[in-house]
Scaffold this motif. Structure first.
Motif, short mmCIF file in Angstrom:
data_model
loop_
_atom_site.label_atom_id
_atom_site.label_comp_id
_atom_site.label_asym_id
_atom_site.label_seq_id
_atom_site.Cartn_x
_atom_site.Cartn_y
_atom_site.Cartn_z
N PHE A 1 3.49 5.58 -9.51
CA PHE A 1 3.60 7.02 -9.28
C PHE A 1 2.26 7.68 -8.92
O PHE A 1 2.24 8.68 -8.20
CB PHE A 1 4.17 7.71 -10.52
N LEU A 2 1.15 7.13 -9.44
CA LEU A 2 -0.13 7.84 -9.33
C LEU A 2 -1.16 7.15 -8.44
O LEU A 2 -2.05 7.83 -7.90
CB LEU A 2 -0.74 8.03 -10.73
N ALA A 3 -1.10 5.84 -8.30
CA ALA A 3 -2.16 5.12 -7.59
C ALA A 3 -2.02 5.23 -6.08
O ALA A 3 -0.91 5.38 -5.55
CB ALA A 3 -2.16 3.65 -8.01
N GLN A 4 -3.15 5.14 -5.39
CA GLN A 4 -3.15 5.10 -3.94
C GLN A 4 -2.59 3.76 -3.45
O GLN A 4 -2.82 2.71 -4.08
CB GLN A 4 -4.56 5.21 -3.38
N ARG A 5 -1.93 3.77 -2.34
CA ARG A 5 -1.56 2.53 -1.69
C ARG A 5 -2.80 1.94 -1.02
O ARG A 5 -3.70 2.66 -0.60
CB ARG A 5 -0.47 2.77 -0.65
N VAL A 6 -2.85 0.61 -0.96
CA VAL A 6 -4.01 -0.06 -0.40
C VAL A 6 -4.30 0.43 1.02
O VAL A 6 -5.45 0.69 1.38
CB VAL A 6 -3.80 -1.59 -0.40
N GLU A 7 -3.23 0.58 1.84
CA GLU A 7 -3.43 0.98 3.23
C GLU A 7 -4.16 2.32 3.35
O GLU A 7 -4.93 2.54 4.29
CB GLU A 7 -2.08 1.09 3.96
N ARG A 8 -3.91 3.20 2.40
CA ARG A 8 -4.58 4.50 2.42
C ARG A 8 -5.98 4.41 1.80
O ARG A 8 -6.92 5.03 2.30
CB ARG A 8 -3.74 5.52 1.66
N ALA A 9 -6.10 3.64 0.74
CA ALA A 9 -7.38 3.55 0.02
C ALA A 9 -8.47 2.94 0.88
O ALA A 9 -9.65 3.28 0.73
CB ALA A 9 -7.21 2.74 -1.26
#
Length: 276
Positions: free
Chosen positions: A217-225
């Motif tokens: 729910f809270l973490a960034q997806r790798v592709e965005r990070a």
């Protein structure tokens, strides 16, 4: 065409960056210990049409033999290195000791970056704008280095080991340019904060389920990070060393970046390595 070596390059942030570089036409050497994820990385590279530019180098970077074998292999097969990306880390809730007698997190998260960074400085300096990009915990949770017991033989917790490694990485970044005067290498410390990776897998239950639920729910997806990370790797700051917390620059002040502590850590580390 640029060439990158990425530790932890078959999973999480390292894999994301590696596939990003391959997709745009660069060369990537992904270093990791698991053959299965290495094969999967190469299969994805082939799907991208980058099979001839992707390489998987299997090594256990918690051991000195593993660290030095990677450095030797890269030096013997790469003419120049544009970027060295450190993404290897693995949480250990219980204390483990490596075959060299080091505490596991200290060896994998810190020592491997110390050894590879210094040993590959020469091949990095052959590139036009080389960068060491260290995925670290700068500006994050507080932690300290146990100078008398860096292997945490007393009072070990997984979080304590992880936070000690984070403080070591900050000091490693501060110290690196001083060990390589005149270098063109730019050293970037980057804390991505909460990213949806496999970091929670070693946690015991119920912490593993709770952490994975929060990540969903809270973490960034790798592709965005990886977007701001890739931008910094492509165009690092002019300063010899810089630090960021989720894209926000950090002042290199305070105990976390103290030059005297950095020098002390360098002496401690070289002493530990010499003893092995």
């Amino acid at each position: 065409m640029r060439t990158y070596v990425i530790t932890g390059g078959t999973d999480g942030i390292g894999r994301g960056l590696g596939l990003h570089f391959l997709a745009r036409g660069d060369r990537v050497v992904a270093v990791a210990s698991g053959q299965g994820k290495g094969d999967a990385f190469l299969a994805e590279a082939e799907r991208l049409g980058a099979a001839d530019r992707a390489r998987f180098l299997r090594a256990d970077l918690s051991t000195l033999d593993g660290m030095r074998s990677v450095a030797a292999e890269v030096e013997s097969t790469v003419d120049r290195l544009d970027g060295l990306v450190f993404g290897t880390q693995r949480f250990r809730p219980r204390r483990e000791e490596t075959p060299d007698g080091f505490e596991y997190t200290f060896a994998l998260s810190y020592l491997s970056r110390f050894v590879l960074g210094h040993e590959l400085a020469g091949v990095l300096d052959r590139a036009e704008s080389p960068v060491v990009f260290n995925v670290a915990g700068s500006g994050g949770m507080p932690g300290r280095i146990d100078w008398d017991d860096p292997h945490l033989r007393e009072g070990y917790t997984g979080m304590r080991a992880a936070m000690q490694a984070s403080r070591c990485l900050d000091l490693l970044g501060v110290d690196f340019p001083r060990r390589h005067p005149g270098t063109r290498i730019r050293y970037v410390l980057y804390n991505p904060l909460f990213v949806r990776t496999a970091m929670a897998d070693p946690l015991p239950q119920p912490q593993r389920t709770i952490t994975k639920t929060l990540a969903f729910f809270l973490a960034q997806r790798v592709e965005r990070a990886i977007v701001p990370m890739a931008a910094l790797i492509d165009a690092p700051p002019d300063a010899p060393v810089s630090a960021f917390r989720k894209g926000k620059p950090l002042a290199l002040t305070g105990d976390d970046f103290d030059p005297e502590a950095a020098d002390r850590l360098h002496r401690l580390t070289t002493g530990l390595l010499a003893a092995r």
